[in-house]
Structure formats: C-alpha cells, structure tokens
Scaffold this active site. Structure first.
Site, PDB file in Angstrom:
ATOM      1  N   THR A  85       6.570  10.811   5.783  1.00 58.60           N
ATOM      2  CA  THR A  85       5.063  10.484   5.181  1.00 58.60           C
ATOM      3  C   THR A  85       5.078   9.149   6.004  1.00 58.60           C
ATOM      4  O   THR A  85       5.793   8.235   5.976  1.00 58.60           O
ATOM      5  CB  THR A  85       5.027   9.899   3.736  1.00 58.60           C
ATOM      6  OG1 THR A  85       5.311  11.246   3.004  1.00 58.60           O
ATOM      7  CG2 THR A  85       3.811   9.441   3.113  1.00 58.60           C
ATOM      8  N   SER A 122       9.159  -1.445  19.944  1.00 58.24           N
ATOM      9  CA  SER A 122       9.297  -1.887  18.490  1.00 58.24           C
ATOM     10  C   SER A 122       8.630  -3.003  18.042  1.00 58.24           C
ATOM     11  O   SER A 122       8.276  -3.986  18.635  1.00 58.24           O
ATOM     12  CB  SER A 122      10.721  -2.494  18.064  1.00 58.24           C
ATOM     13  OG  SER A 122      11.060  -2.834  16.963  1.00 58.24           O
ATOM     14  N   ASN A 145      17.659  -7.509  26.639  1.00 61.13           N
ATOM     15  CA  ASN A 145      17.543  -8.483  25.551  1.00 61.13           C
ATOM     16  C   ASN A 145      18.637  -9.747  25.579  1.00 61.13           C
ATOM     17  O   ASN A 145      18.230 -10.688  25.144  1.00 61.13           O
ATOM     18  CB  ASN A 145      17.903  -7.767  24.265  1.00 61.13           C
ATOM     19  CG  ASN A 145      19.191  -6.775  24.241  1.00 61.13           C
ATOM     20  OD1 ASN A 145      19.259  -5.716  25.108  1.00 61.13           O
ATOM     21  ND2 ASN A 145      20.199  -6.904  23.324  1.00 61.13           N
ATOM     22  N   HIS A 188       8.543  -5.352  15.626  1.00 55.98           N
ATOM     23  CA  HIS A 188       8.986  -6.752  15.142  1.00 55.98           C
ATOM     24  C   HIS A 188       9.346  -7.736  16.199  1.00 55.98           C
ATOM     25  O   HIS A 188       9.667  -8.760  16.236  1.00 55.98           O
ATOM     26  CB  HIS A 188      10.115  -6.697  14.096  1.00 55.98           C
ATOM     27  CG  HIS A 188      11.426  -6.259  14.486  1.00 55.98           C
ATOM     28  ND1 HIS A 188      12.396  -7.387  14.859  1.00 55.98           N
ATOM     29  CD2 HIS A 188      11.936  -5.134  14.824  1.00 55.98           C
ATOM     30  CE1 HIS A 188      13.673  -6.699  15.295  1.00 55.98           C
ATOM     31  NE2 HIS A 188      13.517  -5.361  15.312  1.00 55.98           N
ATOM     32  N   GLN A 197      12.008  -4.993  24.740  1.00 56.57           N
ATOM     33  CA  GLN A 197      11.780  -6.467  25.152  1.00 56.57           C
ATOM     34  C   GLN A 197      10.770  -6.682  26.024  1.00 56.57           C
ATOM     35  O   GLN A 197      10.234  -7.873  26.089  1.00 56.57           O
ATOM     36  CB  GLN A 197      13.152  -7.013  25.707  1.00 56.57           C
ATOM     37  CG  GLN A 197      14.342  -7.123  24.805  1.00 56.57           C
ATOM     38  CD  GLN A 197      14.060  -8.302  24.109  1.00 56.57           C
ATOM     39  OE1 GLN A 197      13.464  -9.195  23.967  1.00 56.57           O
ATOM     40  NE2 GLN A 197      14.886  -8.007  22.593  1.00 56.57           N
ATOM     41  N   GLY A 247      12.957   0.434  17.113  1.00 57.23           N
ATOM     42  CA  GLY A 247      13.282   0.901  18.451  1.00 57.23           C
ATOM     43  C   GLY A 247      14.576   1.583  18.474  1.00 57.23           C
ATOM     44  O   GLY A 247      14.729   2.388  19.265  1.00 57.23           O
ATOM     45  N   THR A 248      15.510   1.423  17.830  1.00 60.35           N
ATOM     46  CA  THR A 248      16.665   2.183  17.526  1.00 60.35           C
ATOM     47  C   THR A 248      16.497   3.576  17.411  1.00 60.35           C
ATOM     48  O   THR A 248      16.978   4.512  18.066  1.00 60.35           O
ATOM     49  CB  THR A 248      17.608   1.666  16.360  1.00 60.35           C
ATOM     50  OG1 THR A 248      17.745   0.335  16.620  1.00 60.35           O
ATOM     51  CG2 THR A 248      19.122   2.536  16.347  1.00 60.35           C
ATOM     52  N   CYS A 297      23.463  -8.174  17.389  1.00 56.22           N
ATOM     53  CA  CYS A 297      24.173  -7.104  16.737  1.00 56.22           C
ATOM     54  C   CYS A 297      25.661  -7.348  17.145  1.00 56.22           C
ATOM     55  O   CYS A 297      26.222  -6.847  16.585  1.00 56.22           O
ATOM     56  CB  CYS A 297      23.728  -5.844  17.548  1.00 56.22           C
ATOM     57  SG  CYS A 297      21.993  -5.745  17.659  1.00 56.22           S
TER      58      CYS A 297
HETATM   59  C1  LIG Z   1      15.847  -5.111  19.499  1.00 53.34           C
HETATM   60  C2  LIG Z   1      16.120  -4.027  20.274  1.00 53.34           C
HETATM   61  C3  LIG Z   1      16.244  -2.731  20.080  1.00 53.34           C
HETATM   62  C4  LIG Z   1      16.072  -2.399  18.472  1.00 53.34           C
HETATM   63  O1  LIG Z   1      14.902  -2.313  18.020  1.00 53.34           O
HETATM   64  P1  LIG Z   1      15.002  -2.201  16.402  1.00 53.34           P
HETATM   65  O2  LIG Z   1      13.428  -1.897  15.928  1.00 53.34           O
HETATM   66  O3  LIG Z   1      15.348  -3.585  15.909  1.00 53.34           O
HETATM   67  O4  LIG Z   1      15.666  -0.991  15.806  1.00 53.34           O
HETATM   68  C5  LIG Z   1      16.415  -1.790  21.126  1.00 53.34           C
HETATM   69  N1  LIG Z   1      16.547  -2.359  22.305  1.00 53.34           N
HETATM   70  C6  LIG Z   1      16.457  -3.581  22.716  1.00 53.34           C
HETATM   71  C7  LIG Z   1      16.414  -3.931  24.040  1.00 53.34           C
HETATM   72  C8  LIG Z   1      16.064  -4.497  21.907  1.00 53.34           C
HETATM   73  O5  LIG Z   1      15.756  -5.702  22.114  1.00 53.34           O
END
Ligand SMILES: *Cc1c(COP(=O)(O)O)cnc(C)c1O
Length: 386
Positions: free
Chosen positions: A236, A198, A150, A200, A178, A70-71, A323
């Site tokens: 890759t 993202s 989040n 996870h 989220q 997500g980052t 974080c």
């Molecule tokens: C967790 C999160 C991210 C970052 O995603 P990652 O895959 O952990 O880098 C970005 N934005 C929000 C709103 C999140 O909750």
C-alpha cells in the site's frame, strides 16, 4: 544552538514539503487503490509526485517506481537485474567505494553464485575507465557505479560509463542518493538504465525512495504481493511520503548551479581553514566532488573523539559514514584511496546544505583547531612521532 554539518547523513525536512504532506497524514487518508473519491485523491497525488520525479531526472513517469528507501532501491536494482538476467550471464561490475547497500548486496549475490568485480579507485577516489573496459566480460550483465560518494564526495565519470555500458549492451545502474539535487542529472543523456534516490537526503521525509527503471529493462521483483506500482513493487503506497518526495525533488532540482556555487564557497572556505591545521590531509578530489562535501584526515587522532568534542559545542559532523561509525572498522572508502588504517581513523566529514552560513563555518574554524591540538596532546601516536 545546533550547527548541522551532516547533510550527507540526512537532511532537515523542508517546511513546504511537510505542509504538502500533512493532509495525507490526516484527512486525506484514502487507500490509493480504492475507487471512491477519497482513494482517487490519493492516487492523483501519487501521479503528480511521479511526474515531478520524472521531470527532475528527464525520465518518463512510467519509469519511476516508489520504494521505501535508497537501500531498497539499491537492493532491487542489483538482485532484480541479477535474477532476471542470469541466463545471459552472472557477472556484475561495481566499485570498491560503494555504499554498503551496494557492497553488502554484492556479497550476498556472490554467495548465490554470481561473480562480482570491484573496481579500484585512484588516490582521489575516481574509477578508471580503462579498468572498467578491461573488467567487462561476455557474461557481464550489470555495471553499478555510484554517481557521487557519500563519504568523500567524489563524482564519478558517469557519462563515460553510460556510453561504455550502452555500447556493450550491459545494464547500467547508479546509486545517485547523494547526487540528486546537487548535480544536474539527465538519465537519457547519461545512458542510465537504473537509478536509486532517497528523499531524506534532499530535504524530504525519511523512509521513501525511488528506483528509476528505464522502459524495457528486464528486472525481477524484490517484493511480491498486490498490484501497486504496476505489480512490480507491491505494498500500500506511502502516500504522504511520496507526496513529500515529489515536492522535495522539485525544490531540490531548482537552481542547482546557483546552489552549487554557494555550497562550493562554504566548502572552499572550510578546506582552506582546515588545511591550516598541521598534519591534515584532504580526502577526495579537489574539483570533482559534491559542492557541499569536505572530508579530511587529522593524523594521530581518532575521528570519534573529535565528534564527541564537537557535539559538546552543538556541532553535528561525521567520521567515516554513519553506518560504520560505532564500529572499529576504518572506512572502506578511505582505505580504498590508500589511507593507512591509523590515518583513516582520524577522518572528519562535513556536509553542508544551503541553510548553512559563513558565520557557522567561522564558528567551526575557530573551535576545531584547539580541539585537534588537545586531542593530539593526549595521543601516544602523536607524542611518539615528534
Ligand atoms: C544514504 C545513502 C543510501 C541509503 O539510503 P537510505 O534511504 O538511507 O536507505 C544509499 N546510498 C548512498 C550513496 C547514500 O548516501
């Protein structure tokens, strides 16, 4: 026994997702760019996953780009749009409650000569549409406002923002990390040009994300290299991760309304229980919030101390965002909704998944009040206030 109430930080991988991924971590190890059949199998698996992501968002498959997180998606959206459109203008609009992946990227872009307007939010954590309209300038090239927060779970007026962006011919990006799987998202209906997600956060594996880029959007690369992802995002491919994300998003976007009903019932039970504790404040909007998000402040005590005591009982929760925990800075989101520093420090976030049960919530509601009471007895702030 683990009571996991921290699904906004990360989620447990779904067993079906892991099973789907396993062959691509073992015998099906071909590079998706290779022309022999072992490679073609990987290619096919990536294509299938891409179709699943597209379907979940009502996008086209060619508009889905796999990233590492997500980052990364947030960084790509902001830097990519900024650099590709700097001849048109150097002004970006965002909100002051974004994830650090957005806020710190904006700070970086400011150092590169871009100008950023950070929209304030109201006491419930919602952006004001009039403020957005007033912030738009001739040289505005991008609006980036998160779908759902989040920390406090607030859901923003995405449809209205999309309409304004479209009308003014400004690109609209939303960090939906989220929101995906919790709220129904149709990028066409909502006029979204770019969207980050993202795996996870939706019961998929860590280290795999997506940036949706609407066909025709002018954006620069973040990475330069080979021809993967139509040369726009070389590396890759993480085939197993991509397969896992495809499966996870398919499962997460099934029956969203039913799942949300269940999560809301856990949320309400928890909020009602926690607000019985004296000097407790709910953070975020009572209605316009993620179905599984609870965030409260307990006055006079430190969130970190609560977390340590909960951990001794096997309860996983969060204070502020993952974080920022470990640092002494109070959450920028809680400050933005007007909580004073000392109150913001006493925050607790609980984020539920469909695997959580009412019995687990009962356990929490039984164990938490005495913890708060004990901590307050030790708190100089509390003793001087009474
Ligand atoms: C967790 C999160 C991210 C970052 O995603 P990652 O895959 O952990 O880098 C970005 N934005 C929000 C709103 C999140 O909750």
């Amino acid at each position: 026994m683990t009571y996991y109430f921290d699904n906004a930080a990360t989620t447990k991988i779904n067993t079906k997702v892991l099973e789907e991924m396993m062959p691509y971590l073992t015998e099906k190890y071909g590079n998706a760019s290779s022309i022999y059949s072992l490679g073609r199998e990987s290619r096919k698996a990536i294509d299938t996953a891409r179709d699943k992501v597209a379907k979940a968002l009502n996008a086209e498959s060619k508009e889905i780009y796999f990233t590492n997180s997500g980052t990364e998606s947030d960084n790509w959206a902001l830097k990519g749009i900024a650099y590709a459109n700097k001849e048109k203008g150097k002004h970006i609009i965002t909100s002051n409650i974004e994830h650090h992946a957005i806020l710190h990227t904006c700070k970086y872009l400011e150092k590169q000569g871009f100008e950023v307007t950070y929209l304030p939010v109201n006491e419930n954590g919602i952006v004001n549409i009039e403020d957005l309209k007033n912030a738009i300038r001739e040289d505005t090239i991008l609006i980036s406002v998160m779908f759902a927060n989040n920390e406090i779970g607030t859901i923003q007026p995405i449809k209205e923002i999309g309409e304004i962006a479209k009308e003014k011919d400004i690109y609209f990006h939303t960090d939906a990390v989220q929101a995906v799987g919790n709220v129904e998202i149709d990028v066409k209906d909502l006029n979204i040009d770019l969207l980050s997600l993202s795996a996870h956060k939706l019961n998929g594996p860590k280290g795999i994300g997506v940036l949706y880029i609407k066909d025709g959007v002018k954006i620069d690369n973040l990475l330069h290299g080979g021809s993967q992802e139509k040369t726009r995002r070389p590396s890759t491919e993480n085939v197993a991760g991509i397969v896992g994300l495809g499966m996870a998003i398919e499962i997460a976007t099934e029956n969203i309304p039913q799942k949300a009903e269940y999560l809301k019932s856990l949320r309400q039970k928890t909020i009602d229980g926690l607000l019985q504790i004296p000097d407790t404040i709910l953070n975020g909007d009572p209605e316009k919030r993620l179905p599984g998000n609870v965030n409260v402040c307990f006055k006079y005590i430190e969130g970190e101390s609560i977390l340590l005591m909960l951990d001794q009982l096997g309860i996983c929760a969060s204070s502020g965002s993952a974080c920022t925990s470990g640092s002494l800075e109070p959450s920028h989101v809680l400050l933005a909704i007007g909580r004073p520093h000392e109150i913001a420090h006493g925050s607790l976030r609980l984020s539920f998944s469909k695997d959580n049960t009412e019995e687990e919530v009962d356990f929490l509601l039984e164990k938490l009040p005495p913890i708060i009471e004990r901590l307050r007895k030790m708190s100089p702030l509390y003793n001087s206030s009474k």
